[in-house]
Design an enzyme around this catalytic site. Structure first.
Site, PDB file in Angstrom:
ATOM      1  N   CYS A   1      43.133 -46.400 -22.343  1.00 54.16           N
ATOM      2  CA  CYS A   1      43.351 -47.588 -22.940  1.00 54.16           C
ATOM      3  C   CYS A   1      44.529 -48.300 -22.158  1.00 54.16           C
ATOM      4  O   CYS A   1      45.431 -47.490 -21.867  1.00 54.16           O
ATOM      5  CB  CYS A   1      43.797 -47.485 -24.383  1.00 54.16           C
ATOM      6  SG  CYS A   1      44.558 -48.985 -25.131  1.00 54.16           S
TER       7      CYS A   1
ATOM      8  N   ASN B   1      42.961 -45.339  -9.467  1.00 56.63           N
ATOM      9  CA  ASN B   1      41.897 -45.479  -8.919  1.00 56.63           C
ATOM     10  C   ASN B   1      40.712 -46.195  -9.545  1.00 56.63           C
ATOM     11  O   ASN B   1      40.639 -46.197 -10.477  1.00 56.63           O
ATOM     12  CB  ASN B   1      41.220 -43.913  -8.686  1.00 56.63           C
ATOM     13  CG  ASN B   1      40.063 -43.919  -7.407  1.00 56.63           C
ATOM     14  OD1 ASN B   1      40.616 -44.221  -6.357  1.00 56.63           O
ATOM     15  ND2 ASN B   1      38.811 -43.391  -8.044  1.00 56.63           N
ATOM     16  N   GLU B   2      40.231 -47.295  -8.725  1.00 61.45           N
ATOM     17  CA  GLU B   2      39.177 -48.017  -8.983  1.00 61.45           C
ATOM     18  C   GLU B   2      39.376 -48.488 -10.642  1.00 61.45           C
ATOM     19  O   GLU B   2      38.465 -48.382 -11.307  1.00 61.45           O
ATOM     20  CB  GLU B   2      37.723 -47.520  -8.981  1.00 61.45           C
ATOM     21  CG  GLU B   2      37.536 -47.296  -7.239  1.00 61.45           C
ATOM     22  CD  GLU B   2      36.083 -46.830  -7.285  1.00 61.45           C
ATOM     23  OE1 GLU B   2      35.425 -46.431  -8.224  1.00 61.45           O
ATOM     24  OE2 GLU B   2      35.579 -47.246  -6.091  1.00 61.45           O
TER      25      GLU B   2
ATOM     26  N   CYS C   1      44.601 -53.069 -28.556  1.00 60.65           N
ATOM     27  CA  CYS C   1      43.987 -54.165 -27.552  1.00 60.65           C
ATOM     28  C   CYS C   1      43.867 -55.653 -28.158  1.00 60.65           C
ATOM     29  O   CYS C   1      44.066 -56.474 -27.797  1.00 60.65           O
ATOM     30  CB  CYS C   1      42.912 -53.663 -26.819  1.00 60.65           C
ATOM     31  SG  CYS C   1      43.577 -52.333 -25.351  1.00 60.65           S
TER      32      CYS C   1
ATOM     33  N   GLU D   1      37.576 -46.342   1.049  1.00 60.69           N
ATOM     34  CA  GLU D   1      36.651 -45.456   0.842  1.00 60.69           C
ATOM     35  C   GLU D   1      35.198 -46.213   1.590  1.00 60.69           C
ATOM     36  O   GLU D   1      34.925 -47.346   1.320  1.00 60.69           O
ATOM     37  CB  GLU D   1      36.273 -45.121  -0.798  1.00 60.69           C
ATOM     38  CG  GLU D   1      37.094 -44.398  -1.560  1.00 60.69           C
ATOM     39  CD  GLU D   1      36.778 -44.107  -2.899  1.00 60.69           C
ATOM     40  OE1 GLU D   1      35.712 -44.302  -2.994  1.00 60.69           O
ATOM     41  OE2 GLU D   1      37.785 -44.099  -3.762  1.00 60.69           O
TER      42      GLU D   1
ATOM     43  N   TRP E   1      25.054 -40.863  -5.993  1.00 59.85           N
ATOM     44  CA  TRP E   1      25.176 -41.615  -7.166  1.00 59.85           C
ATOM     45  C   TRP E   1      24.046 -42.794  -6.706  1.00 59.85           C
ATOM     46  O   TRP E   1      23.586 -43.465  -7.767  1.00 59.85           O
ATOM     47  CB  TRP E   1      26.301 -42.156  -7.586  1.00 59.85           C
ATOM     48  CG  TRP E   1      27.263 -42.970  -6.561  1.00 59.85           C
ATOM     49  CD1 TRP E   1      28.296 -42.251  -5.893  1.00 59.85           C
ATOM     50  CD2 TRP E   1      27.204 -44.347  -6.121  1.00 59.85           C
ATOM     51  NE1 TRP E   1      28.660 -43.212  -4.895  1.00 59.85           N
ATOM     52  CE2 TRP E   1      28.160 -44.482  -5.130  1.00 59.85           C
ATOM     53  CE3 TRP E   1      26.172 -45.262  -6.481  1.00 59.85           C
ATOM     54  CZ2 TRP E   1      28.315 -45.610  -4.637  1.00 59.85           C
ATOM     55  CZ3 TRP E   1      26.546 -46.734  -5.802  1.00 59.85           C
ATOM     56  CH2 TRP E   1      27.513 -46.848  -4.835  1.00 59.85           C
TER      57      TRP E   1
ATOM     58  N   GLU F   1      30.783 -34.240  -8.186  1.00 58.52           N
ATOM     59  CA  GLU F   1      30.685 -34.879  -6.693  1.00 58.52           C
ATOM     60  C   GLU F   1      30.355 -33.563  -5.682  1.00 58.52           C
ATOM     61  O   GLU F   1      30.585 -34.013  -4.392  1.00 58.52           O
ATOM     62  CB  GLU F   1      31.710 -35.554  -6.352  1.00 58.52           C
ATOM     63  CG  GLU F   1      31.675 -37.001  -7.110  1.00 58.52           C
ATOM     64  CD  GLU F   1      32.752 -37.974  -7.059  1.00 58.52           C
ATOM     65  OE1 GLU F   1      33.747 -37.379  -6.583  1.00 58.52           O
ATOM     66  OE2 GLU F   1      32.677 -39.303  -7.178  1.00 58.52           O
TER      67      GLU F   1
HETATM   68  C1  GLA Z   1      34.285 -44.057  -5.842  1.00 58.01           C
HETATM   69  C2  GLA Z   1      35.551 -43.313  -6.239  1.00 58.01           C
HETATM   70  C3  GLA Z   1      35.723 -41.945  -5.793  1.00 58.01           C
HETATM   71  C4  GLA Z   1      34.314 -41.384  -5.532  1.00 58.01           C
HETATM   72  C5  GLA Z   1      33.575 -42.145  -4.851  1.00 58.01           C
HETATM   73  C6  GLA Z   1      31.924 -41.695  -4.641  1.00 58.01           C
HETATM   74  O1  GLA Z   1      34.631 -44.869  -5.187  1.00 58.01           O
HETATM   75  O2  GLA Z   1      36.721 -43.978  -6.276  1.00 58.01           O
HETATM   76  O3  GLA Z   1      36.330 -41.130  -6.469  1.00 58.01           O
HETATM   77  O4  GLA Z   1      33.806 -40.889  -6.904  1.00 58.01           O
HETATM   78  O5  GLA Z   1      33.241 -43.349  -5.750  1.00 58.01           O
HETATM   79  O6  GLA Z   1      31.130 -42.609  -3.924  1.00 58.01           O
HETATM   80 ZN    ZN Z   2      43.008 -50.144 -26.062  1.00 55.01          ZN
END
Ligand code: GLA
Ligand code: ZN
Length: 688
Positions: free
Chosen positions: A122, A156-157, A167, A313, A321, A361
């Site tokens: 969150c 990360n992402e 929220c 990346e 995936w 992974e």
């Molecule tokens: C994303 C994530 C990574 C990994 C890749 C796999 O981009 O940031 O940690 O899981 O996907 O493609």
């Molecule tokens: Zn929240």
């Protein structure tokens, strides 16, 4: 003197490397040692470390273990390998979720998630914010002056939203701040519709699968709020890092035209944009269309900060995936990697350095497979990229100059997708933007991908496909752009609603007396949608001022428009609007505004934009580019680099470009036509 912009100030060249997860191998010092040797063998000079290391750094609350990380960073330094050090907030230890359940996200059905997975905290949770601030301060104190560390990889992402009570409360505060009073909110949300008038702030909730979905402006505001929330969280993460060493740049890894957040906003919170690119090569047997699409993403990432970006990346071989996890054909890895550089990246980085032994992974492509060495096809392809980057190292920091901009606008996209009509099977905004972009990509013309709030004045030509939502002041800025001599191209379904998703009254685009209607000189009365199997013909007559003529096809959407001050240059030739204008041109001030009233296809767009480039003096590196080749340029004050990429599995011959060019790798003079082998990339250079 030269005008290079090195986005990572400590590094003056191109970066090549991967996400490195040594925390998975702490009981295998032999492997950690071998890693360094293999990084050198594969010509890697950077690693992203610590992205998922929270449990290894803080195995129990308040007990920090940095010794292993010290060793990893020192070893990398001793071997001249730089580090993007991550903040580990993308995934958290079990003790944290167990002790502080407010860190767990609540989904839109109001179900609290269990511990596990990642990217699912969150953003409002007081405990998560507290723990992240402690962690990030500790990392910064210990490593922000470490000579191996060249920048922060923040989390990360970032993705998703949370519907917990914290929220919801933040959302209401955000709305109060935006609208001031409930009365104002009710008016701008058009909440009299279906009796949705709010009489207290507490009645307002985030969108959910059941209920609260009919007020379009609420849904749009929720998306805007989520962008603000994640930006605020990102800034919260960055504050301790900058407090301790303001010099070290920050990046966060983005994902394409990611739906959840407006990247134009999130990009403001970081110093450098990076992104994760995973094109599905060899899926549709049409690498050209995919290359064009991917090129457009790269251009967006560059334009977000108008400076080089980083390819954080990509896969060195395959993902695990995608529906079908295909390997890349020989050469495609180098081509795909260099495409990022060609569009403005200063790095080629991978997920992942070494394949994990277990978990989700374990079959995702890596530079080092379970076999444990780099004498593999992938190892060789990766090494080839590293060697190539060394040879064109001077490209780092050079700029991409674009005279053309295409608008891709997040809020417009959200509003249009939610609009209920005119085509609920899909408005295909992203593909439509790309279909216009392709007209320039095909000609080797650099494009910026901008949003409607960007400055229009640096460009000669701006294309605004389906700009349904127009924010205050934008119509006036378009008008000014054209008046001053710009060429503006818009399409059907433009200028329909304002920033509150309220329809303009008095005639589209933009409403009565709108600068948009003046600029385009037309009025759009109605729009028809077509089924996928339908198409409608239109014609450009022989004397068309565009320099080409013929019959073309319309798909998906077509508008019935009326001329006001514009002239028609193409007409519907059948169906409901037979004989009515499809393409119009309005000379306005010193410029020109074209309106395309229906969805045209790539074949038409390529001819149309080739004519536009010619008429309005857009410079191209080479006059005629064979189908399948993509050309881009980067430059600084002294040199110009031309990237020539062949996305077809057959030879292509390019006419010799004018000027004194040399091959950027070999230094050989370019005197004749250039033969580009299947999937080959060639970089040539000239001194200005
Ligand atoms: C994303 C994530 C990574 C990994 C890749 C796999 O981009 O940031 O940690 O899981 O996907 O493609
Ligand atoms: Zn929240």
């Amino acid at each position: 003197m030269n005008n290079k912009k090195h986005v990572i100030p400590k590094i003056k060249g191109l970066l090549h490397g991967a996400d490195y997860n040594p925390e998975q191998w702490l009981d295998r010092p032999d492997i950690l040692e071998k890693d360094i040797e293999l990084m050198k063998q594969t010509q890697c000079n950077v690693m992203s470390v610590g992205i998922f290391s929270w449990s290894a750094i803080e195995p129990a609350e308040g007990e920090f273990q940095f010794e292993w990380l010290d060793k990893v960073l020192d070893n990398l330094l001793a071997n001249d390998i730089s580090v993007f050090l991550a903040t580990p907030s993308g995934a958290r230890p079990a003790w944290l979720s167990q002790r502080y359940p407010d860190v767990l996200r609540v989904n839109s059905s109001r179900v609290k998630q269990l511990h596990g997975e990642r990217h699912n905290h969150c953003y409002s949770s007081p405990n998560y914010r507290k723990k992240v601030a402690i962690m990030n301060a500790k990392l910064a104190e210990r490593y922000s002056q470490h000579p191996a560390v060249i920048g922060w990889h923040v989390s990360n992402e970032y993705g998703g939203d949370c519907h917990c009570d914290y929220c919801q409360e933040e959302f209401r505060l955000w709305l109060k701040n935006k609208y001031g009073s409930l009365e104002n909110l009710n008016k701008l949300w058009w909440s009299a519709f279906w009796s949705h008038t709010y009489t207290s702030w507490e009645q307002i909730e985030s969108p959910s699968p059941i209920g609260e979905n009919s007020v379009h402006a609420l849904k749009l505001d929720w998306k805007r709020f989520c962008t603000d929330r994640v930006s605020n969280f990102c800034e919260h993460e960055i504050a301790p890092l900058k407090r301790i060493n303001p010099e070290l740049p920050t990046t966060a890894n983005f994902m394409e035209y990611f739906y959840d957040y407006n990247y134009w906003e999130l990009a403001k919170s970081i110093d450098v944009v990076s992104w994760d690119s995973y094109p599905l090569w060899h899926r549709d047997n049409d690498e050209v269309a995919l290359a064009c699409y991917t090129g457009m993403y790269h251009d967006l990432m560059r334009t977000l900060k108008n400076q080089p970006f980083l390819l954080m990346e990509s896969t060195p071989s395959q993902t695990n995936w995608q529906p079908i996890t295909k390997l890349k054909k020989d050469g495609v890895h180098l081509l795909s990697s260099l495409q990022a550089i060609a569009h403005g990246s200063d790095s080629v980085q991978y997920f992942q350095w070494r394949k994990s032994r277990g978990s989700v992974e374990k079959f995702h492509g890596a530079v080092i497979d379970h076999v444990g060495h780099a004498d593999t096809r992938t190892g060789r392809e990766v090494t080839a990229v590293g060697e190539y980057l060394k040879q064109i190292n001077d490209v780092a920091g050079t700029a991409t100059k674009a005279e053309v901009a295409i608008i891709f606008d997040w809020e417009n996209r959200w509003a249009m997708d939610d609009a209920s009509g005119p085509r609920n099977e899909g408005m295909q905004y992203e593909q439509t933007v790309c279909d216009h972009y392709r007209g320039f990509w095909r000609q080797g013309i650099n494009c910026d991908i901008i949003e409607q709030l960007c400055d229009f004045m640096p460009y000669k030509v701006i294309v605004a496909p389906m700009l349904y939502l127009i924010k205050p002041g934008v119509a006036e800025r378009f008008e000014e752009f054209v008046k001053q001599g710009g060429t503006l191209i818009a399409t059907y379904w433009s200028g329909i609603v304002d920033q509150n998703d309220l329809c303009f009254l008095g005639g589209f685009p933009g409403g009565a007396n709108s600068p948009l209607r003046r600029t385009f000189g037309i009025w759009a009365e109605e729009i028809d949608s077509l089924y996928d199997h339908e198409s409608v013909k239109f014609e450009l007559e022989n004397d068309s001022e565009l320099g080409f003529s013929g019959e073309f096809n319309i798909k998906h959407l077509m508008e019935h428009i009326h001329l006001e001050s514009a002239e028609a240059i193409a007409y519907y030739r059948e169906n409901l609007f037979d004989g009515c204008p499809v393409i119009t041109k309005n000379e306005f001030g010193n410029g020109v505004a074209y309106y395309i009233a229906a969805r045209t296809d790539v074949e038409f767009n390529e001819s149309f934009y080739s004519s536009i480039a010619e008429k309005y003096g857009i410079s191209k590196p080479v006059e005629n580019i064979p189908e399948g080749l993509s050309l881009t340029t980067r430059e600084d004050e002294q040199s110009r680099y031309l990237f020539i990429m062949n996305f077809l599995n057959e030879n292509r011959e390019l006419e010799c470009p004018l000027g004194d060019w040399v091959n950027a790798c070999t230094g050989d003079e370019v005197k004749n036509n250039i033969v580009v082998a299947p999937y080959q990339v060639i970089v040539i250079k000239n001194n200005k």
